[in-house]
Structures are given as structure tokens and as C-alpha cells.
Design a protein around this motif. Sequence first.
Motif, PDB file in Angstrom:
ATOM      1  N   UNK A   1       0.836  -1.206   0.000  1.00  0.00           N
ATOM      2  CA  UNK A   1       0.000   0.000   0.000  1.00  0.00           C
ATOM      3  C   UNK A   1       0.866   1.249   0.000  1.00  0.00           C
ATOM      4  N   UNK A   2       1.951   1.242   0.759  1.00  0.00           N
ATOM      5  CA  UNK A   2       2.850   2.403   0.796  1.00  0.00           C
ATOM      6  C   UNK A   2       3.531   2.628  -0.554  1.00  0.00           C
ATOM      7  N   UNK A   3       3.864   1.555  -1.229  1.00  0.00           N
ATOM      8  CA  UNK A   3       4.458   1.695  -2.567  1.00  0.00           C
ATOM      9  C   UNK A   3       3.424   2.192  -3.575  1.00  0.00           C
ATOM     10  N   UNK A   4       2.200   1.724  -3.437  1.00  0.00           N
ATOM     11  CA  UNK A   4       1.133   2.188  -4.330  1.00  0.00           C
ATOM     12  C   UNK A   4       0.893   3.679  -4.140  1.00  0.00           C
ATOM     13  N   UNK A   5       0.898   4.148  -2.900  1.00  0.00           N
ATOM     14  CA  UNK A   5       0.742   5.587  -2.651  1.00  0.00           C
ATOM     15  C   UNK A   5       1.870   6.342  -3.340  1.00  0.00           C
ATOM     16  N   UNK A   6       3.104   5.842  -3.227  1.00  0.00           N
ATOM     17  CA  UNK A   6       4.227   6.502  -3.909  1.00  0.00           C
ATOM     18  C   UNK A   6       3.986   6.553  -5.420  1.00  0.00           C
ATOM     19  N   UNK A   7       3.554   5.436  -5.995  1.00  0.00           N
ATOM     20  CA  UNK A   7       3.290   5.422  -7.442  1.00  0.00           C
ATOM     21  C   UNK A   7       2.238   6.463  -7.811  1.00  0.00           C
TER      22      UNK A   7
ATOM     23  N   UNK B   1       2.192  11.840   3.314  1.00  0.00           N
ATOM     24  CA  UNK B   1       1.444  10.649   2.915  1.00  0.00           C
ATOM     25  C   UNK B   1       2.216   9.408   3.372  1.00  0.00           C
ATOM     26  N   UNK B   2       1.517   8.344   3.745  1.00  0.00           N
ATOM     27  CA  UNK B   2       2.212   7.112   4.140  1.00  0.00           C
ATOM     28  C   UNK B   2       2.699   6.373   2.900  1.00  0.00           C
ATOM     29  N   UNK B   3       3.966   6.566   2.584  1.00  0.00           N
ATOM     30  CA  UNK B   3       4.485   5.945   1.363  1.00  0.00           C
ATOM     31  C   UNK B   3       5.934   5.541   1.557  1.00  0.00           C
ATOM     32  N   UNK B   4       6.388   4.660   0.693  1.00  0.00           N
ATOM     33  CA  UNK B   4       7.798   4.286   0.652  1.00  0.00           C
ATOM     34  C   UNK B   4       8.215   4.211  -0.807  1.00  0.00           C
ATOM     35  N   UNK B   5       9.405   4.713  -1.050  1.00  0.00           N
ATOM     36  CA  UNK B   5       9.950   4.715  -2.406  1.00  0.00           C
ATOM     37  C   UNK B   5      10.564   3.346  -2.668  1.00  0.00           C
ATOM     38  N   UNK B   6      10.132   2.669  -3.723  1.00  0.00           N
ATOM     39  CA  UNK B   6      10.680   1.332  -3.995  1.00  0.00           C
ATOM     40  C   UNK B   6      12.156   1.404  -4.369  1.00  0.00           C
ATOM     41  N   UNK B   7      12.879   0.363  -4.022  1.00  0.00           N
ATOM     42  CA  UNK B   7      14.293   0.248  -4.376  1.00  0.00           C
ATOM     43  C   UNK B   7      14.413  -0.126  -5.847  1.00  0.00           C
TER      44      UNK B   7
END
Length: 142
Positions: free
Chosen positions: A4-10, A98-104
Amino acid sequence: EEAAHRLVWMMTQVLEAPYGTGRRARLPDGRPAAGKTGTTTSARDAWFIGFTADYVVGVWMGNDDNAPLTGVTGGGLPADIWREVMVRVNEGLPVHPLPMSVPQRPTLEPPATRGAPGATQGEGGTLSDAVRGLLNGILGGN
């Protein structure tokens, strides 16, 4: 949760990326936002649905008689309207992340092949070496 955090980043990239379809929805003052544009194939509907940490807002445009729109896409007028509404809705509110994480970024060598017979070690390996190492790790042999 991580997905979900990666989707928010996208979805933030829709507004932030140089080629994002929702660039026109970008909010001022660095307020993080994310969203999705949409236009039906026949151009009968166009929308922008986006969110900040505090609000979710959707803007839909279409004709009551189902006639095609002319020159309207989700990243155009719906994104503009969304931005104007969100600027006013968020006025005076503190900026929340926003609750997100940038994918590696992926490496050329899949983790499963590290240390496997025939796997390329360290820097400088080619994609061909990585694929060969992967197949050797799965199938065995040389």
C-alpha cells in the motif's frame, strides 16, 4: 502495508513525475498529494480522483446524454478542478505526509542467484551472466 505504501508513492508520481498525466493537479506549497486520471476510450467520461493525508476528492465530467466530450481528459479540466477544490479545502491546515515508501531499484542479479554456482559476484556482471546464474541456481549444472 508495504504494498500500500508503494502504491501511494506510485500515485504521487501521477502528479509529480515529469510525464505524469495528473501534473496539473499538483498542489502548491509542497503539500503531498496522489491521484489517478482517467478517460474512457470513447471520451464519454473523464475524471481525476486524488487524495492528501486529510481528504479524498473525486471529479467526474461527462454528458447526461452520454455524448462524447470534446477535448477533455482526466489530466486536464478534471485535474484543474480537483486542484482548485483541494487548495481551498486544505487552506489553513498543516501539511501532513502521505504514508508511502519509495521502492528500491532492482539489481541486475536476482537475490536468489547470489552465491549460487555460476552466479556473477560483485559489480560488472552482465544481464546475460545474471540470467545464466539464475538458471544454474534453479536447474543446477554449468
